[in-house]
Design an enzyme around this catalytic site. Sequence first.
Site: not given
Length: 306
Positions: A166, A170
Amino acid sequence: MASKCVEGKVIVVTGAGRGIGKEIALLAAAEGAKVVVNDLGGSTDGEGRDTSPADEVVAEIKKAGGKAVANYDSVAEPESAQKIIQTAIDNFGRIDAVVNNAGILRDRIFHRMSVVDFEMVIKVHLMGSFYVSRAAANHFKEQNSGAFVHFTSTSGLIGNFGQANYAAAKLGIVGFTKVVALDMARYNVTANCISPFAWTRMIGTIPTETEAQKARVEKIKKMGPEHIAPVAVFLASDEAKEISGQVFGVRGKEVMLFGHMRPLRSIHHDLGWTPERLAAMFPGTLKHHLAPLDTSGQFFNYDPMV
């Protein structure tokens, strides 16, 4: 009567069936936009499909007098991402803004993370942002206007346990956004990022095994997704046409502007560097400027204003 912020604009919001995406879609419609409500309707880890989340948001928008249409395609494949943008063209004749909000979570400590879990999170967040944005790019270029609103996270900007996939996605979105902003500036197209703090279905997967984890979750629960929506809709409006390549954080009623990666301090040696010279000089120079190895929760440890 005051004009509405995005009156007449056509806005695509991905992952708009629940949480932050839903609030953005509702507010965009309330502010006069025609909205494509995209949602695959899967679980937080990306499994399954369900048309009802997108349909329910569209029904809510129409009940309030707004205009919206549902789309159920995945952002994680270029062909289906193209269909998301085509839904806007087919139903409303144009596309003015893309809000790339769709995402999944597959958290696991790094040394136990599978290749599949890493790749799937990258594919939905980072590749999905590229696929949907690329599908809209030529429309923006031809009409000489447009806005991209992407979503990053302090998991990438600062760090978090168990989110290597993640965080990589991101932070990749931040770099992607900066270059899109540069490449598309000549066509009056903006690209910006939002790092949201809000209690949503995805954030609900955060573990609460320790007292520190429980305390962090209780703080996040105070921050609803409705706080994020005004910033996203503002960035999609003409009022933000001079703002591009930026990263904004939204934490309850607090809106923050993040800095960009720039050198903090440099050192030089007239003879060049060896490992021994670096070892000798590092403690009294660059070491003073090292960032602490904090998690997002440790850095933002104060109570939010809600």
